[in-house]
Design a protein around this motif. Structure first.
Motif, mmCIF file in Angstrom:
data_model
loop_
_atom_site.group_PDB
_atom_site.id
_atom_site.type_symbol
_atom_site.label_atom_id
_atom_site.label_comp_id
_atom_site.label_asym_id
_atom_site.label_seq_id
_atom_site.Cartn_x
_atom_site.Cartn_y
_atom_site.Cartn_z
ATOM 1 N N ALA A 299 7.301 11.735 16.841
ATOM 2 C CA ALA A 299 6.284 12.541 16.146
ATOM 3 C C ALA A 299 4.955 11.796 16.072
ATOM 4 O O ALA A 299 3.886 12.414 16.067
ATOM 5 N N LEU A 300 5.035 10.470 16.019
ATOM 6 C CA LEU A 300 3.825 9.650 15.990
ATOM 7 C C LEU A 300 3.406 9.222 17.390
ATOM 8 O O LEU A 300 2.544 8.354 17.555
ATOM 9 N N LEU A 301 4.055 9.843 18.394
ATOM 10 C CA LEU A 301 3.729 9.647 19.806
ATOM 11 C C LEU A 301 4.007 8.232 20.302
ATOM 12 O O LEU A 301 3.285 7.700 21.143
ATOM 13 N N LYS B 225 2.155 6.002 7.934
ATOM 14 C CA LYS B 225 2.752 7.338 7.941
ATOM 15 C C LYS B 225 4.247 7.271 8.221
ATOM 16 O O LYS B 225 5.036 8.018 7.632
ATOM 17 N N ALA B 226 4.658 6.360 9.104
ATOM 18 C CA ALA B 226 6.082 6.206 9.409
ATOM 19 C C ALA B 226 6.864 5.817 8.161
ATOM 20 O O ALA B 226 7.953 6.351 7.899
ATOM 21 N N GLN B 227 6.325 4.892 7.371
ATOM 22 C CA GLN B 227 7.000 4.468 6.149
ATOM 23 C C GLN B 227 7.141 5.618 5.157
ATOM 24 O O GLN B 227 8.195 5.810 4.539
ATOM 25 N N MET C 262 11.056 -5.691 8.373
ATOM 26 C CA MET C 262 12.425 -5.201 8.533
ATOM 27 C C MET C 262 12.440 -3.992 9.459
ATOM 28 O O MET C 262 11.411 -3.320 9.633
ATOM 29 N N PRO C 263 13.578 -3.666 10.077
ATOM 30 C CA PRO C 263 13.656 -2.489 10.939
ATOM 31 C C PRO C 263 13.603 -1.198 10.118
ATOM 32 O O PRO C 263 13.866 -1.216 8.909
ATOM 33 N N PRO C 264 13.285 -0.070 10.751
ATOM 34 C CA PRO C 264 13.154 1.197 10.020
ATOM 35 C C PRO C 264 14.387 1.597 9.221
ATOM 36 O O PRO C 264 14.265 2.073 8.090
ATOM 37 N N ALA C 265 15.581 1.407 9.797
ATOM 38 C CA ALA C 265 16.799 1.819 9.104
ATOM 39 C C ALA C 265 16.991 1.047 7.804
ATOM 40 O O ALA C 265 17.349 1.612 6.767
ATOM 41 N N GLU C 266 16.728 -0.255 7.844
ATOM 42 C CA GLU C 266 16.854 -1.074 6.630
ATOM 43 C C GLU C 266 15.792 -0.708 5.610
ATOM 44 O O GLU C 266 16.055 -0.648 4.399
ATOM 45 N N PHE C 267 14.574 -0.434 6.084
ATOM 46 C CA PHE C 267 13.488 -0.021 5.192
ATOM 47 C C PHE C 267 13.853 1.269 4.478
ATOM 48 O O PHE C 267 13.662 1.401 3.271
ATOM 49 N N LEU D 4 0.832 -1.201 0.000
ATOM 50 C CA LEU D 4 0.000 0.000 0.000
ATOM 51 C C LEU D 4 0.864 1.248 0.000
ATOM 52 O O LEU D 4 0.669 2.153 -0.819
ATOM 53 N N VAL D 5 1.829 1.313 0.896
ATOM 54 C CA VAL D 5 2.699 2.488 0.981
ATOM 55 C C VAL D 5 3.511 2.649 -0.299
ATOM 56 O O VAL D 5 3.674 3.754 -0.818
ATOM 57 N N ASN D 6 4.021 1.538 -0.827
ATOM 58 C CA ASN D 6 4.799 1.595 -2.065
ATOM 59 C C ASN D 6 3.973 2.139 -3.225
ATOM 60 O O ASN D 6 4.447 2.950 -4.023
#
Length: 293
Positions: free
Chosen positions: A256-258, A238-240, A275-280, A140-142
């Motif tokens: 920011a997303l509390l 939203k994070a992605q 996957m973790p955020p940094a890898e994403f 979806l995000v992609n």
């Protein structure tokens, strides 16, 4: 009603044409986006909460977001499909305020709209009809990002075509009554508009003037998930987007997303995307940046 119509901002996630031979049989589908079909040949059926509908040539069909449904295909079936997503808005949208008909009559003009929409968005066709291959948060995000990367002229034309198709359903749409279903729709709209604030099941239930237990029950009935899971899914969406489209430190995005517990944010993100955020960010940021050049 005027403000809602003025704020129709659908994003095109997928557009294509599919040909099936008894192989369009998927059960209990429930997605965060709306589906519109135009049938060109053959028949199939969709099973909705209010009954079973036969899909037939020269008609448009709509399945609103978060509507649990199944497909039955026992013969040749050819149809155009369009998946649209309502992004965060400052006001409620038409899907919050109107009950749409499932079926409306169409013809050559509507067919030409689908053909044009596909012609200007050739890369948005589905690789497979199995919902598990595309109906997930990372995809979806992609797709949202892919759409936003396209030329503004293409986005403008795509939105115009989509609005014309929605108008066909609006001609026979009815304003929603204040039922449990409507309260859930209002809750969904409230969550989307306030996704960066402190949202809890208790506070949303109170906003809807419902007890917590009753609110959770009707929310699960409508969406197939708990309010907390829905909130976290929206925050992860939203994070992605923030990870790919900004250079903001990951910890700042979490705050920011509390998500005050940074470790919990990391675990939740990994569970959602694999996957973790940094890898994403590393995997997707370069592709996003190069597309803008």
């Amino acid at each position: 009603m005027v403000s809602s119509i003025r704020n129709i901002c659908p994003l095109v996630l997928n557009i294509g044409i599919a040909r099936h031979e008894c192989d369009w049989n998927w059960k209990n589908i429930q997605s965060p986006f709306t589906r519109i079909y135009y049938v060109t040949e053959g028949t199939a059926q969709i099973v909705l909460p209010d009954g079973t509908y036969t899909l037939r040539p020269n008609y448009l069909y709509m399945i609103p977001a978060f509507t649990c449904h199944s497909y039955i295909c026992q013969s040749l079936f050819v149809h155009y499909y369009l998946h649209i997503y309502e992004e965060y808005q400052t006001e409620s949208g038409i899907f919050d305020e109107f009950d749409f008909p499932v079926e409306v009559e169409a013809g050559d003009f509507e067919l030409s709209l689908f053909q044009r929409l596909l012609a200007i968005n050739p890369s948005m066709q589905l690789p497979a009809s199995d919902p598990t291959t595309y109906d997930n948060n990372p995809t979806l995000v992609n797709n949202i990002i892919k759409y936003k990367q396209s030329f503004i002229s293409r986005r403008t034309e795509s939105q115009g075509i989509t609005q014309i198709l929605l108008a066909r359903f609006l001609e026979k749409a009815q304003l929603k009554h204040d039922t449990a279903d409507t309260r859930v729709k209002k809750a969904l709209s409230f969550i989307k508009k306030n996704i960066s604030t402190a949202l809890t099941t208790d506070s949303i239930a109170a906003k809807m003037c419902l007890s917590k237990e009753y609110f959770i029950r009707i929310f699960k009935t409508e969406t197939g998930m708990s309010p907390l899971r829905y909130i976290n899914n929206k925050k992860m969406e939203k994070a992605q987007l923030m990870l790919i489209t900004s250079d903001e430190p990951i910890k700042n995005i979490a705050f920011a997303l509390l998500y005050e517990d940074y470790s919990y944010f990391i675990r939740l993100f990994r569970k959602t995307t694999g996957m973790p955020p940094a890898e994403f960010r590393k995997m997707n940021k370069a592709r996003y940046t190069s597309a803008l050049l």
